[in-house]
Every structure is written in structure tokens, then in C-alpha cells.
Scaffold this active site. Structure first.
Site, mmCIF file in Angstrom:
data_model
loop_
_atom_site.group_PDB
_atom_site.id
_atom_site.type_symbol
_atom_site.label_atom_id
_atom_site.label_comp_id
_atom_site.label_asym_id
_atom_site.label_seq_id
_atom_site.Cartn_x
_atom_site.Cartn_y
_atom_site.Cartn_z
ATOM 1 N N SER A 74 0.836 -1.210 0.000
ATOM 2 C CA SER A 74 0.000 0.000 0.000
ATOM 3 C C SER A 74 0.867 1.255 0.000
ATOM 4 O O SER A 74 2.059 1.202 0.326
ATOM 5 C CB SER A 74 -0.876 -0.054 1.266
ATOM 6 O OG SER A 74 -1.518 1.166 1.506
ATOM 7 N N SER A 108 9.747 10.792 9.153
ATOM 8 C CA SER A 108 8.750 11.795 8.784
ATOM 9 C C SER A 108 9.255 13.148 9.264
ATOM 10 O O SER A 108 10.038 13.221 10.221
ATOM 11 C CB SER A 108 7.430 11.461 9.494
ATOM 12 O OG SER A 108 6.562 12.576 9.485
ATOM 13 N N TYR A 110 3.332 8.776 17.562
ATOM 14 C CA TYR A 110 3.872 8.846 16.190
ATOM 15 C C TYR A 110 5.146 9.692 16.157
ATOM 16 O O TYR A 110 6.164 9.261 15.629
ATOM 17 C CB TYR A 110 2.815 9.420 15.247
ATOM 18 C CG TYR A 110 3.205 9.310 13.784
ATOM 19 C CD1 TYR A 110 3.257 8.069 13.158
ATOM 20 C CD2 TYR A 110 3.526 10.433 13.029
ATOM 21 C CE1 TYR A 110 3.616 7.959 11.826
ATOM 22 C CE2 TYR A 110 3.882 10.334 11.695
ATOM 23 C CZ TYR A 110 3.931 9.095 11.096
ATOM 24 O OH TYR A 110 4.294 8.989 9.774
ATOM 25 N N ILE A 165 3.147 4.375 0.066
ATOM 26 C CA ILE A 165 4.491 4.749 -0.387
ATOM 27 C C ILE A 165 5.278 3.518 -0.843
ATOM 28 O O ILE A 165 5.952 3.547 -1.875
ATOM 29 C CB ILE A 165 5.246 5.495 0.751
ATOM 30 C CG1 ILE A 165 4.521 6.812 1.091
ATOM 31 C CG2 ILE A 165 6.692 5.755 0.366
ATOM 32 C CD1 ILE A 165 5.095 7.578 2.275
ATOM 33 N N LYS A 168 8.848 8.278 15.175
ATOM 34 C CA LYS A 168 9.567 8.804 14.010
ATOM 35 C C LYS A 168 10.856 9.509 14.437
ATOM 36 O O LYS A 168 11.859 9.466 13.734
ATOM 37 C CB LYS A 168 8.653 9.745 13.212
ATOM 38 C CG LYS A 168 7.490 9.008 12.545
ATOM 39 C CD LYS A 168 8.005 8.006 11.535
ATOM 40 C CE LYS A 168 6.942 7.122 10.940
ATOM 41 N NZ LYS A 168 7.439 6.134 9.994
HETATM 42 N N1 LIG Z 1 1.565 9.005 4.134
HETATM 43 C C1 LIG Z 1 2.242 9.978 4.718
HETATM 44 O O1 LIG Z 1 1.852 11.169 4.693
HETATM 45 C C2 LIG Z 1 3.540 9.684 5.412
HETATM 46 C C3 LIG Z 1 4.335 10.759 5.796
HETATM 47 C C4 LIG Z 1 5.528 10.525 6.462
HETATM 48 C C5 LIG Z 1 5.922 9.227 6.703
HETATM 49 N N2 LIG Z 1 5.121 8.189 6.323
HETATM 50 C C6 LIG Z 1 5.552 6.845 6.642
HETATM 51 O O2 LIG Z 1 5.648 6.089 5.466
HETATM 52 C C7 LIG Z 1 5.390 4.710 5.770
HETATM 53 C C8 LIG Z 1 4.325 4.190 4.819
HETATM 54 O O3 LIG Z 1 3.140 4.940 5.017
HETATM 55 P P1 LIG Z 1 1.935 4.918 3.986
HETATM 56 O O4 LIG Z 1 1.327 6.247 4.038
HETATM 57 O O5 LIG Z 1 2.385 4.342 2.710
HETATM 58 O O6 LIG Z 1 0.945 3.924 4.759
HETATM 59 P P2 LIG Z 1 -0.070 2.792 4.221
HETATM 60 O O7 LIG Z 1 -0.595 3.121 2.890
HETATM 61 O O8 LIG Z 1 -1.033 2.571 5.340
HETATM 62 O O9 LIG Z 1 0.879 1.519 4.104
HETATM 63 C C9 LIG Z 1 1.385 0.910 5.248
HETATM 64 C C10 LIG Z 1 2.056 -0.390 4.843
HETATM 65 O O10 LIG Z 1 2.598 -0.999 6.022
HETATM 66 C C11 LIG Z 1 2.220 -2.384 5.996
HETATM 67 N N3 LIG Z 1 2.152 -2.911 7.356
HETATM 68 C C12 LIG Z 1 1.425 -2.447 8.388
HETATM 69 N N4 LIG Z 1 1.600 -3.252 9.468
HETATM 70 C C13 LIG Z 1 2.454 -4.236 9.086
HETATM 71 C C14 LIG Z 1 3.008 -5.368 9.735
HETATM 72 N N5 LIG Z 1 2.738 -5.645 11.006
HETATM 73 N N6 LIG Z 1 3.834 -6.166 9.023
HETATM 74 C C15 LIG Z 1 4.105 -5.902 7.735
HETATM 75 N N7 LIG Z 1 3.636 -4.847 7.067
HETATM 76 C C16 LIG Z 1 2.813 -4.025 7.743
HETATM 77 C C17 LIG Z 1 0.867 -2.403 5.315
HETATM 78 O O11 LIG Z 1 0.615 -3.661 4.726
HETATM 79 P P3 LIG Z 1 -0.279 -4.831 5.360
HETATM 80 O O12 LIG Z 1 -1.442 -4.194 6.054
HETATM 81 O O13 LIG Z 1 -0.632 -5.643 4.172
HETATM 82 O O14 LIG Z 1 0.620 -5.571 6.294
HETATM 83 C C18 LIG Z 1 1.109 -1.382 4.214
HETATM 84 O O15 LIG Z 1 1.748 -1.998 3.118
HETATM 85 C C19 LIG Z 1 4.986 4.679 7.239
HETATM 86 O O16 LIG Z 1 6.121 4.369 8.024
HETATM 87 C C20 LIG Z 1 4.568 6.098 7.514
HETATM 88 O O17 LIG Z 1 4.725 6.458 8.871
HETATM 89 C C21 LIG Z 1 3.942 8.387 5.684
#
Ligand SMILES: NC(=O)c1ccc[n+]([C@@H]2O[C@H](COP(=O)([O-])OP(=O)(O)OC[C@H]3O[C@@H](n4cnc5c(N)ncnc54)[C@H](OP(=O)(O)O)[C@@H]3O)[C@@H](O)[C@H]2O)c1
Length: 258
Positions: free
Chosen positions: A14, A143, A156, A16, A160
């Protein structure tokens, strides 16, 4: 350059991580894709293969499983006949905090476990081979929120911040080892995670934009990659302010003087 690498992306089902897999899939790369949702990973593998350049395989994993991380890395080695040389842990989550009405240590511990402890397990799994080969990259995803504590982000911000500090430390410790340690600090990225947010997200960028920035990070020696510039400059400015001034600005912006 990435042609010779085996790139392991967690959180690839999902947001990023998924966008990164698809962007890297446009090049001749070898991609090991992990998350818990095996079905989504399999679909992603098909989409990456359809781009006609990369080799991609799914390695379902719960990143909270310490032993599972090691067996996953062993499976990747067996599959590609080569060690993981670039590790990009994107698995993570976010939950708003509200300590006035529902303080819960469990909630914060869960965030620390998924966002921070899983990084430790992943590093433990990939580092020995990287050190032996004197070659590798660990590219953590933190982040801009990791720069300081923000309202509604108790666990969070902490998780981070822990990532940034740990990776800074690791980079010093691994200097001259051939293993590069880097940290990517995104602002707001449009993904299923942020789709849940009920507040305004300034300078929101697409997951594809984030993925391109992350690929840039793989090619650079520098520690930090931050984006979008408009927001990261604001955060970098806030970070150097004295606490009273920082507090005053945050209260004005977040609580609008309340
Ligand atoms: N979106 C933003 O604005 C943003 C900004 C700064 C940093 N980030 C960071 O970027 C990263 C990705 O965020 P995103 O926005 O892409 O989130 P997302 O769309 O919710 O994706 C999260 C991913 O983590 C996986 N995941 C969750 N729990 C897991 C587990 N126990 N074991 C294995 N995989 C797991 C999920 O897959 P499954 O559920 O299939 O396991 C999914 O592939 C995170 O660390 C987030 O903090 C995001």
C-alpha cells in the site's frame, strides 16, 4: 546502478511502499516485496512484472515477527541467489493521540513497535550479510513529524524521532563499513493512511512523487532526503526555534489561539 542490487521493501502492499515498487519496477531491478497481505502483494508483483523490466517476488511478512524477518531475508537470498543489498522499510502506521480524553500507553507502544521496533528487526536481519560483503544500504522512512513533538502525535512523533536518531547513530557506527545509512523524511503523502485524516494537510504530495524522491535517496550519499521542500523548510525552521517561540507558533496554527 540499481541493476546489481536486491531491494527489499516492507510495507509494499500500500501507499508509499507500493508506489516505490512500481517506480522501481520501471527499471531493471530485483525487488523483494513484503507486507502481511499476501494477495495484495501478488497483485503488485504482477503489475511490476507487467512493466517488463524488474524481477519481483512477494515475501509475506509480519514485520513485528523478529524471527520472521530473518527467515524472510533467507528466503529472499534463496530466491534471487543474492543477499538483500538495499533495505527500505516502509511498513508503518499513524494514529492520532488525545491524551486529555483517552491516554493509552498501549496505543503508543503499538506505534513504537510497528514504526520503530520493526526497523530494528529488519536491520538485524540484513546487516550481517551487508557487513560481510562491505556493501549495502539501509534507507529508513521517518517523517518531518520526527523533528519534534506535535499535538495529536504523541506516539507517532516519538516513533519517528526514534527512527531519525537511531539511523543517525547507526550511520556513524557503520562509517567506512561499506553500508550506507539514510533516512527519508516525507511531509504529507496521499495514501490510504492519510486518507483517514480529518485535518488539513498542507503541501500534500502523491505517493508517486514520494517514490521518486526515495529513488533519488538511493542514488545519493547524503543522510537525509526530505520533501516537499515547501513544508520541510518550514519544519526545519521550526526545529531551530527556542521552545517558547516554537510553542507559540504551534498553538497559533493548530489550536488557532484556543
Ligand atoms: N503518508 C504519509 O503522509 C507519510 C508521511 C511521512 C511518513 N510516512 C511513513 O511512510 C510509511 C508508509 O506509510 P503509507 O502512508 O504508505 O501507509 P499505508 O498506505 O497505510 O501503508 C502501510 C504499509 O505498512 C504495511 N504494514 C502495516 N503493518 C504491518 C506489519 N505488522 N507487518 C508488515 N507490514 C505491515 C501495510 O501492509 P499490510 O497491512 O498488508 O501488512 C502497508 O503496506 C509509514 O512508516 C509512515 O509512517 C507516511
Amino acid at each position: 546502478m540499481l541493476e546489481d542490487e536486491v531491494i527489499w521493501i516492507t510495507g509494499a502492499s500500500s501507499g508509499i511502499g507500493e508506489a516505490l515498487a512500481l517506480e522501481l519496477g520501471k527499471q531493471k531491478t530485483r525487488l523483494a516485496l513484503s507486507a502481511r497481505s499476501g494477495d495484495k502483494l501478488e497483485q503488485l508483483v504482477q503489475r511490476v512484472r507487467a512493466l517488463g523490466q524488474a524481477q519481483a517476488h512477494a515475501f509475506p511478512l509480519d514485520v513485528l515477527d523478529r524471527v520472521g524477518n530473518r527467515s524472510c531475508v533467507a528466503q529472499i537470498r534463496e530466491c534471487f541467489g543474492s543477499e538483500v543489498s538495499i533495505f527500505v522499510p516502509c511498513a508503518g502506521t499513524y494514529k492520532t493521540s488525545d491524551s486529555l480524553h483517552r491516554y493509552s500507553s498501549d496505543e503508543h507502544i503499538q506505534l513504537m513497535q510497528l514504526n520503530f521496533f520493526s526497523l530494528l528487526y529488519g536491520i538485524e536481519a540484513v546487516l550481517p550479510a551487508m557487513l560481510e560483503r562491505k556493501h549495502g544500504q539501509i534507507v529508513g522512512v521517518s517523517s518531518l513529524v520526527g523533528y519534534f513533538g506535535l499535538p495529536r502525535a504523541f506516539g507517532y512523533s516519538a516513533s519517528k524521532g526514534a527512527i531519525i536518531n537511531a539511523l543517525q547513530s547507526l550511520r556513524f557506527e557503520l562509517r567506512n563499513s561499506g553500508v550506507q545509512v539514510k533516512c527519508v523524511n516525507p511531509g504529507f503523502v496521499k495514501t490510504p493512511l492519510t486518507d483517514k485524516n480529518d485535518f488539513e494537510m498542507p503541501f500534500l504530495v502523491t505517493a508517486e512523487f514520494a517514490a521518486r524522491k526515495m529513488i533519488e535517496a538511493l542514488h545519493k550519499e547524503r543522510f537525509e532526503t526530505h520533501f516537499p521542500l515547501s513544508l520541510s523548510l518550514v519544519f526545519k525552521f521550526l526545529r531551530i526555534l527556542p521552545q517558547p517561540l516554537f510553542e507559540w507558533i504551534i498553538k497559533k496554527v493548530v489550536y488557532r489561539g484556543r
